[in-house]
Design a protein around this motif. Structure first.
Motif, PDB file in Angstrom:
ATOM      1  N   UNK A 256       0.800  -1.204   0.000  1.00 46.82           N
ATOM      2  CA  UNK A 256       0.000   0.000   0.000  1.00 46.82           C
ATOM      3  C   UNK A 256       0.840   1.265   0.000  1.00 46.82           C
ATOM      4  N   UNK A 257       0.195   2.398  -0.201  1.00 46.40           N
ATOM      5  CA  UNK A 257       0.942   3.670  -0.220  1.00 46.40           C
ATOM      6  C   UNK A 257       1.457   4.012   1.184  1.00 46.40           C
ATOM      7  N   UNK A 258       2.580   4.750   1.217  1.00 46.05           N
ATOM      8  CA  UNK A 258       3.170   5.130   2.500  1.00 46.05           C
ATOM      9  C   UNK A 258       3.984   6.401   2.326  1.00 46.05           C
ATOM     10  N   UNK A 261       9.515   4.814   3.874  1.00 46.29           N
ATOM     11  CA  UNK A 261       9.847   3.515   3.295  1.00 46.29           C
ATOM     12  C   UNK A 261       9.632   2.378   4.284  1.00 46.29           C
ATOM     13  N   UNK A 262       9.763   2.624   5.574  1.00 43.28           N
ATOM     14  CA  UNK A 262       9.618   1.572   6.584  1.00 43.28           C
ATOM     15  C   UNK A 262       8.246   1.587   7.259  1.00 43.28           C
ATOM     16  N   UNK A 263       7.341   2.397   6.770  1.00 47.61           N
ATOM     17  CA  UNK A 263       6.003   2.471   7.350  1.00 47.61           C
ATOM     18  C   UNK A 263       4.971   2.295   6.235  1.00 47.61           C
ATOM     19  N   UNK A 267      -1.515  -5.307   1.604  1.00 47.86           N
ATOM     20  CA  UNK A 267      -2.779  -6.025   1.405  1.00 47.86           C
ATOM     21  C   UNK A 267      -2.476  -7.444   0.948  1.00 47.86           C
ATOM     22  N   UNK A 268      -3.123  -8.414   1.560  1.00 49.77           N
ATOM     23  CA  UNK A 268      -2.837  -9.831   1.240  1.00 49.77           C
ATOM     24  C   UNK A 268      -4.111 -10.652   1.398  1.00 49.77           C
ATOM     25  N   UNK A 269      -4.077 -11.818   0.815  1.00 48.26           N
ATOM     26  CA  UNK A 269      -5.227 -12.734   0.901  1.00 48.26           C
ATOM     27  C   UNK A 269      -5.281 -13.351   2.298  1.00 48.26           C
TER      28      UNK A 269
END
Length: 322
Positions: A256-258, A261-263, A267-269
């Motif tokens: 997802x957008x952030x 870079x470390x935050x 999204x996953x099944x």
């Protein structure tokens, strides 16, 4: 001769007139305030005399009859039965005294119960047939699964062939706020129910596969999985290794957008992949499957495949529930 007759006739007429005069005087002496009262009193007096004579005649006739005929049984004397005979009158009296027949009531209840069971069985069979007709049957083998190489929370390299048992894989990441912890708790409960119902341990090995190789290091997955069940193995690896196992199992992941870079969130099944001992795909469980349903499914599958023996109490319970 004519004179004698006339004298007799005169005497008879005189007596009649005197009698009539005497009667009229008696009637006139009665009070006339009642209108027709005197006539009614005279008539009632005559009627009473007539009734008394008839009663005396009846008493004389009853005294002359035999005592056996005077004592008549009530059961033998038909009362208001019309043309009914003595036997039919007795039967009619018995039927009136009797209530509903208990045997008939029991038979009626049995017939109604049998009809209800037959209707229920017919509806259940029809429903099962409709469900089977609507189910989609897969043809051939699903191209899901395969060989993989990853690293566990202890830093040991693991492959699919390292485990000679059934496997359940779940894809997530340690920074997942809510979904992944819930699925890990469901797997823990499922393992407890499976051991309780089957009576054996080690039938299934559960894996938590990280889809975030950049943040989920060995130290990170060790700290994360320690908060859950130690029977669950957490796997991580290089981006190439993670990408391979994700694609081979047809899992869905998207970063997802952030702002940093470390935050970020991935999204996953939310699926549990069930694989056999050779790494071949068997089935998949979505979020709508709870721990109870999955454990029931696994026990039935193990019995059909001959991995465990059926428990007698379980078989009896399943028979009556169906």
């Amino acid at each position: 001769m004519i004179r004698s007759l006339t004298k007799k006739n005169r005497l008879q007429r005189f007596q009649r007139t005197t009698n009539n005069i005497h009667r009229t005087r008696i009637i006139q002496q009665l009070p006339m305030n009642f209108g027709m009262g005197p006539m009614i009193i005279v008539r009632s007096y005559c009627n009473n005399k007539r009734d008394n004579k008839s009663k005396e005649n009846e008493e004389l006739s009853t005294d002359q009859t035999s005592p056996d005929q005077s004592k008549m049984d009530f059961d033998e004397a038909p009362q208001d039965t019309g043309s009914l005979s003595k036997k039919s009158f007795k039967q009619h009296a018995k039927d009136q005294k009797k209530g509903p027949d208990p045997i008939k009531q029991v038979l009626i209840v049995m017939v109604v119960g049998f009809v209800c069971v037959a209707v229920y069985w017919f509806i259940k069979k029809k429903k099962d047939k409709d469900i089977k007709a609507t189910n989609v049957q897969a043809v051939g083998e699903g191209r899901i699964g395969g060989e993989w190489t990853m690293v566990d929370q202890d830093g040991i390299i693991r492959t699919r062939a390292s485990y000679d048992c059934y496997q359940i894989l779940y894809f997530g990441f340690t920074y997942c706020p809510d979904v992944c912890p819930m699925e890990l708790q469901k797997m823990t409960k499922m393992l407890n129910l499976l051991e309780e119902k089957s009576g054996e341990k080690g039938l299934v090995q559960c894996f938590f596969v990280s889809v975030d190789p950049y943040r989920d290091s060995v130290e990170q997955i060790r700290e994360y999985i320690a908060e859950f069940d130690d029977r669950i193995i957490c796997l991580t690896g290089t981006p190439k290794q993670v990408n391979h196992i994700v694609k081979s199992h047809r899992a869905f992941t998207m970063k997802g957008p952030s702002e940093r870079e470390d935050d970020y969130v991935i999204d996953h099944s939310v699926w549990l992949y069930l694989m056999d001992k050779d790494g071949k795909y068997i089935d998949i469980f979505g979020a709508d499957y709870d721990a109870e349903l999955i454990s029931e499914y696994l026990v039935d599958m193990f019995i059909e495949r001959g991995d465990i023996r059926p428990i007698l109490s379980r078989s009896i319970k399943k028979f009556f529930s169906n």
